[in-house]
Motif scaffolding. Structure first.
Motif, PDB file in Angstrom:
ATOM      1  N   GLU A  87       0.931  -1.011  -0.078  1.00 20.93           N
ATOM      2  CA  GLU A  87      -0.130  -0.045   0.122  1.00 20.93           C
ATOM      3  C   GLU A  87       0.843   1.152   0.053  1.00 20.93           C
ATOM      4  O   GLU A  87       0.298   2.102  -0.651  1.00 20.93           O
ATOM      5  N   TYR A  88       2.015   1.046   0.708  1.00 21.71           N
ATOM      6  CA  TYR A  88       3.022   2.167   0.602  1.00 21.71           C
ATOM      7  C   TYR A  88       3.024   2.560  -0.770  1.00 21.71           C
ATOM      8  O   TYR A  88       3.274   3.844  -1.307  1.00 21.71           O
ATOM      9  N   GLU A  89       3.451   1.543  -1.762  1.00 20.17           N
ATOM     10  CA  GLU A  89       3.822   1.856  -3.144  1.00 20.17           C
ATOM     11  C   GLU A  89       2.352   2.446  -3.842  1.00 20.17           C
ATOM     12  O   GLU A  89       2.786   3.143  -4.787  1.00 20.17           O
ATOM     13  N   ALA A  90       1.217   1.797  -3.524  1.00 21.80           N
ATOM     14  CA  ALA A  90       0.333   1.987  -4.247  1.00 21.80           C
ATOM     15  C   ALA A  90      -0.257   3.585  -4.000  1.00 21.80           C
ATOM     16  O   ALA A  90      -0.812   3.970  -4.941  1.00 21.80           O
ATOM     17  N   MET A  91      -0.216   3.751  -2.884  1.00 25.13           N
ATOM     18  CA  MET A  91      -0.644   5.318  -2.701  1.00 25.13           C
ATOM     19  C   MET A  91       0.361   6.466  -2.994  1.00 25.13           C
ATOM     20  O   MET A  91       0.106   7.542  -3.075  1.00 25.13           O
ATOM     21  N   GLY A  92       1.850   6.047  -3.512  1.00 26.59           N
ATOM     22  CA  GLY A  92       2.382   6.705  -3.985  1.00 26.59           C
ATOM     23  C   GLY A  92       3.620   7.484  -3.162  1.00 26.59           C
ATOM     24  O   GLY A  92       4.379   8.135  -3.561  1.00 26.59           O
ATOM     25  N   LEU A  93       3.747   6.641  -1.995  1.00 24.87           N
ATOM     26  CA  LEU A  93       5.033   6.895  -1.016  1.00 24.87           C
ATOM     27  C   LEU A  93       6.257   6.400  -1.474  1.00 24.87           C
ATOM     28  O   LEU A  93       7.089   7.203  -0.916  1.00 24.87           O
ATOM     29  N   ALA A  94       6.348   5.344  -2.364  1.00 21.76           N
ATOM     30  CA  ALA A  94       7.592   4.980  -2.755  1.00 21.76           C
ATOM     31  C   ALA A  94       7.193   4.332  -4.275  1.00 21.76           C
ATOM     32  O   ALA A  94       6.115   3.764  -4.379  1.00 21.76           O
ATOM     33  N   PRO A  95       8.458   4.185  -4.958  1.00 26.95           N
ATOM     34  CA  PRO A  95       8.217   3.637  -6.506  1.00 26.95           C
ATOM     35  C   PRO A  95       8.019   2.047  -5.935  1.00 26.95           C
ATOM     36  O   PRO A  95       8.083   1.484  -4.931  1.00 26.95           O
ATOM     37  N   ARG A  96       7.314   1.223  -6.919  1.00 24.72           N
ATOM     38  CA  ARG A  96       7.352  -0.206  -7.004  1.00 24.72           C
ATOM     39  C   ARG A  96       8.660  -0.819  -6.493  1.00 24.72           C
ATOM     40  O   ARG A  96       9.431  -0.523  -7.201  1.00 24.72           O
ATOM     41  N   GLY A  97       8.480  -1.487  -5.550  1.00 20.85           N
ATOM     42  CA  GLY A  97       9.578  -2.621  -4.879  1.00 20.85           C
ATOM     43  C   GLY A  97      10.313  -1.922  -3.859  1.00 20.85           C
ATOM     44  O   GLY A  97      11.393  -2.522  -3.418  1.00 20.85           O
ATOM     45  N   GLU A  98       9.966  -0.535  -3.680  1.00 25.50           N
ATOM     46  CA  GLU A  98      10.918   0.144  -2.607  1.00 25.50           C
ATOM     47  C   GLU A  98      10.278   0.441  -1.468  1.00 25.50           C
ATOM     48  O   GLU A  98      10.397   1.437  -0.579  1.00 25.50           O
ATOM     49  N   GLY A  99       8.716  -0.006  -1.212  1.00 25.89           N
ATOM     50  CA  GLY A  99       8.094   0.100   0.159  1.00 25.89           C
ATOM     51  C   GLY A  99       8.881  -0.158   1.226  1.00 25.89           C
ATOM     52  O   GLY A  99       8.806   0.627   2.401  1.00 25.89           O
ATOM     53  N   ALA A 100       9.842  -0.921   1.228  1.00 21.43           N
ATOM     54  CA  ALA A 100      10.832  -1.391   2.522  1.00 21.43           C
ATOM     55  C   ALA A 100      11.472  -0.036   2.978  1.00 21.43           C
ATOM     56  O   ALA A 100      11.840  -0.116   4.153  1.00 21.43           O
ATOM     57  N   ARG A 101      11.828   0.556   1.982  1.00 19.94           N
ATOM     58  CA  ARG A 101      12.836   1.798   2.480  1.00 19.94           C
ATOM     59  C   ARG A 101      11.751   2.673   3.385  1.00 19.94           C
ATOM     60  O   ARG A 101      12.518   3.266   4.148  1.00 19.94           O
ATOM     61  N   ILE A 102      10.597   2.870   2.759  1.00 17.92           N
ATOM     62  CA  ILE A 102       9.588   3.747   3.606  1.00 17.92           C
ATOM     63  C   ILE A 102       9.585   3.347   5.064  1.00 17.92           C
ATOM     64  O   ILE A 102       9.588   4.075   6.053  1.00 17.92           O
ATOM     65  N   ALA A 103       9.374   1.905   5.171  1.00 19.19           N
ATOM     66  CA  ALA A 103       9.317   1.410   6.596  1.00 19.19           C
ATOM     67  C   ALA A 103      10.651   1.530   7.579  1.00 19.19           C
ATOM     68  O   ALA A 103      10.390   1.782   8.738  1.00 19.19           O
ATOM     69  N   MET A 104      11.765   1.229   6.724  1.00 16.36           N
ATOM     70  CA  MET A 104      12.957   0.822   7.319  1.00 16.36           C
ATOM     71  C   MET A 104      13.280   2.334   7.907  1.00 16.36           C
ATOM     72  O   MET A 104      14.160   2.546   8.861  1.00 16.36           O
ATOM     73  N   GLU A 105      12.983   3.484   7.065  1.00 17.79           N
ATOM     74  CA  GLU A 105      13.564   4.603   7.489  1.00 17.79           C
ATOM     75  C   GLU A 105      12.660   5.682   8.468  1.00 17.79           C
ATOM     76  O   GLU A 105      13.017   6.675   8.853  1.00 17.79           O
ATOM     77  N   GLY A 106      11.448   4.725   8.848  1.00 17.35           N
ATOM     78  CA  GLY A 106      10.842   5.315   9.873  1.00 17.35           C
ATOM     79  C   GLY A 106       9.772   6.334   9.370  1.00 17.35           C
ATOM     80  O   GLY A 106       9.147   7.299  10.247  1.00 17.35           O
ATOM     81  N   ILE A 107       9.521   6.752   8.058  1.00 15.06           N
ATOM     82  CA  ILE A 107       8.883   7.663   7.321  1.00 15.06           C
ATOM     83  C   ILE A 107       7.448   7.623   7.981  1.00 15.06           C
ATOM     84  O   ILE A 107       6.735   8.723   8.142  1.00 15.06           O
ATOM     85  N   THR A 108       7.077   6.400   8.019  1.00 14.98           N
ATOM     86  CA  THR A 108       5.554   6.181   8.614  1.00 14.98           C
ATOM     87  C   THR A 108       5.427   6.074  10.230  1.00 14.98           C
ATOM     88  O   THR A 108       4.169   5.469  10.602  1.00 14.98           O
ATOM     89  N   ALA A 109       6.328   5.999  10.842  1.00 17.83           N
ATOM     90  CA  ALA A 109       6.314   6.141  12.334  1.00 17.83           C
ATOM     91  C   ALA A 109       5.211   7.030  12.928  1.00 17.83           C
ATOM     92  O   ALA A 109       5.228   8.065  12.227  1.00 17.83           O
ATOM     93  N   LYS A 110       5.034   7.274  14.038  1.00 19.47           N
ATOM     94  CA  LYS A 110       4.034   8.142  14.675  1.00 19.47           C
ATOM     95  C   LYS A 110       4.736   9.601  14.520  1.00 19.47           C
ATOM     96  O   LYS A 110       4.211  10.419  14.301  1.00 19.47           O
ATOM     97  N   ASP A 111       6.188   9.616  14.641  1.00 27.11           N
ATOM     98  CA  ASP A 111       6.575  10.783  14.516  1.00 27.11           C
ATOM     99  C   ASP A 111       7.500  11.067  13.315  1.00 27.11           C
ATOM    100  O   ASP A 111       8.385  11.911  13.236  1.00 27.11           O
ATOM    101  N   GLY A 112       6.982  10.301  12.268  1.00 29.11           N
ATOM    102  CA  GLY A 112       7.683  10.281  10.897  1.00 29.11           C
ATOM    103  C   GLY A 112       7.128  11.225  10.086  1.00 29.11           C
ATOM    104  O   GLY A 112       6.051  12.157  10.482  1.00 29.11           O
ATOM    105  N   ARG A 113       7.414  11.417   8.722  1.00 26.83           N
ATOM    106  CA  ARG A 113       6.996  12.335   7.810  1.00 26.83           C
ATOM    107  C   ARG A 113       5.228  12.215   7.528  1.00 26.83           C
ATOM    108  O   ARG A 113       4.761  13.256   7.469  1.00 26.83           O
ATOM    109  N   LEU A 114       5.003  10.956   7.465  1.00 31.31           N
ATOM    110  CA  LEU A 114       3.412  10.693   7.108  1.00 31.31           C
ATOM    111  C   LEU A 114       3.279   9.496   8.141  1.00 31.31           C
ATOM    112  O   LEU A 114       3.473   8.304   8.000  1.00 31.31           O
TER     113      LEU A 114
END
Length: 387
Positions: free
Chosen positions: A294-321
């Motif tokens: 869903e990170y990729e489908a909603m446009g947070l990351a290119p296809r196949g790169e959703g893991a980076r969004i998770a690992m970098e804490g972008i979607t944590a409660k104090d993250g960017r989104l």
């Protein structure tokens, strides 16, 4: 005309001893009307989201809402169903009723799952897949998403670290959610390692990658914007989109979640905003691999790169989104008919500053994605407080 949420009620999720489906429904219905400051006699229409599929012997459940107050007698009441997106289907039906001229619409979502034996639970849930292809899948719907996870790993590499990070994030967030079924911070290491307490369930998915079997009910009250502005609180729908995709996974690239992508694109365009404008998102993490895709489908990351969004804490409660500040289905639980309504209520609570320990700082605009089946029924809402 803009539909608005003006009141709500939310039960605790989990195995609720001593509760019946009827008691869950009637409690939240009456409490939501009280929270909105609206009398039952003012309600124009009732919509109940209830998946059932064998969980309840009592079918034809729309009229159970009337048990909440005798003054609801003779009000139009309809049950809707769209697999795991049943709650959002009920919300959308309520919005359509407001747009058609109803002033006050009561929307309830409910499910009682834990009274059903384990093997039957899996069989009931598997009814939301395409049975000619997936009807014999071991481990039920977990097996379906286990196959999706395995295919994702084959295409993009082992993503076990990212799935564990998503699970750990959502469990940590759920600690402060009083409605959540599992309020325990397991940490990354526990979620990452196979163990006796965290065994593999299906493919690369472990127990911590799978949402919980739950009982629960949620209700909200919808009004038109003119009425809402006279209420104590009002959260408006900037967008509400529904996209339905093919049921057979063989007819689409299941790693794309294309229905999710289309629904998000339509909602953002309708609301006149971008992902960068959102303060947080509640998304459908029935399994951790779903949230990753869903990170990729909603446009947070290119296809196949959703893991980076998770690992970098972008979607944590104090993250960017922040994604799933409530703890998501992973921590909160997933009583099928209640889930979509819950996502809307918790988003409204964030926007009115009433979310307590799960509150996102300075929340202004909230996004919701709820899906039925393997990205078959796709619903996106964008909510904005107007009062």
């Amino acid at each position: 005309m803009t539909a608005c949420i003006v009141g709500w009620a939310h039960s605790r999720f989990g195995k609720l001893e001593g509760e019946t489906l009827e008691s869950l429904i009637t409690k939240v219905a009456s409490e939501a009307l009280e929270h909105a400051g609206i009398g039952a006699d003012e309600v124009d229409e009732i919509v109940l989201g209830h998946f059932n599929a064998g969980f309840s012997a009592q079918d034809f459940t729309a009229s159970l809402v009337l048990q909440a107050d005798d003054r609801l007698r003779f009000k139009p009441a309809t049950r809707v169903e769209n697999a795991c997106a049943t709650g959002s289907a009920a919300v959308r039906q309520g919005i359509r009723a407001v747009n058609a001229g109803s002033r006050i619409v009561l929307v309830v979502g409910a499910e009682q799952m834990t009274t059903t034996p384990g093997p039957e639970i899996g069989k009931n849930l598997l009814k939301a897949s395409y049975l000619p292809e997936d009807g014999d899948t071991p481990a039920g719907f977990a097996g379906v998403f286990g196959k999706i996870a395995q295919a994702y790993f084959q295409r993009y590499g082992d993503q076990s670290d990212a799935l564990a990070m998503i699970a750990a994030k959502n469990h940590k967030n759920g600690v402060d959610n009083p409605y959540a079924q599992m309020r325990k911070d397991f940490g990354f290491d526990f979620c990452r390692q196979e163990s006796e307490k965290n065994p593999f369930v299906a493919g690369p998915l472990k127990r911590t990658d799978c949402s919980l079997v739950s009982d629960g009910a949620v209700a909200l009250v919808l009004t038109d914007s003119t009425t809402a502005l006279r209420m104590r609180r009002a959260v408006a729908f900037r967008a509400n989109e529904h996209v339905q995709d093919f049921l057979p996974m063989s007819k689409r690239d299941i790693l794309q979640f294309e229905g999710c992508e289309v629904a998000w694109n339509q909602a953002l365009k309708s609301a006149g905003v971008t992902l960068d404008d959102l303060s947080f998102v509640e998304t459908h993490d029935c399994f951790t691999i779903a949230e990753l895709i869903e990170y990729e489908a909603m446009g947070l990351a290119p296809r196949g790169e959703g893991a980076r969004i998770a690992m970098e804490g972008i979607t944590a409660k104090d993250g960017r989104l922040p994604v799933n500040p409530s703890g998501g289905l992973k921590s909160k639980g997933h009583p099928i008919g209640a889930t979509g309504v819950s996502m809307h209520v918790l988003t409204a609570m964030q926007l009115t500053g009433e979310a307590g320990g799960i509150q996102v700082k300075d929340a202004k605009l909230g996004g919701i994605f709820n899906m039925g089946g393997a990205a078959v029924a796709n619903y996106v809402s964008i909510l904005d407080r107007i009062r």
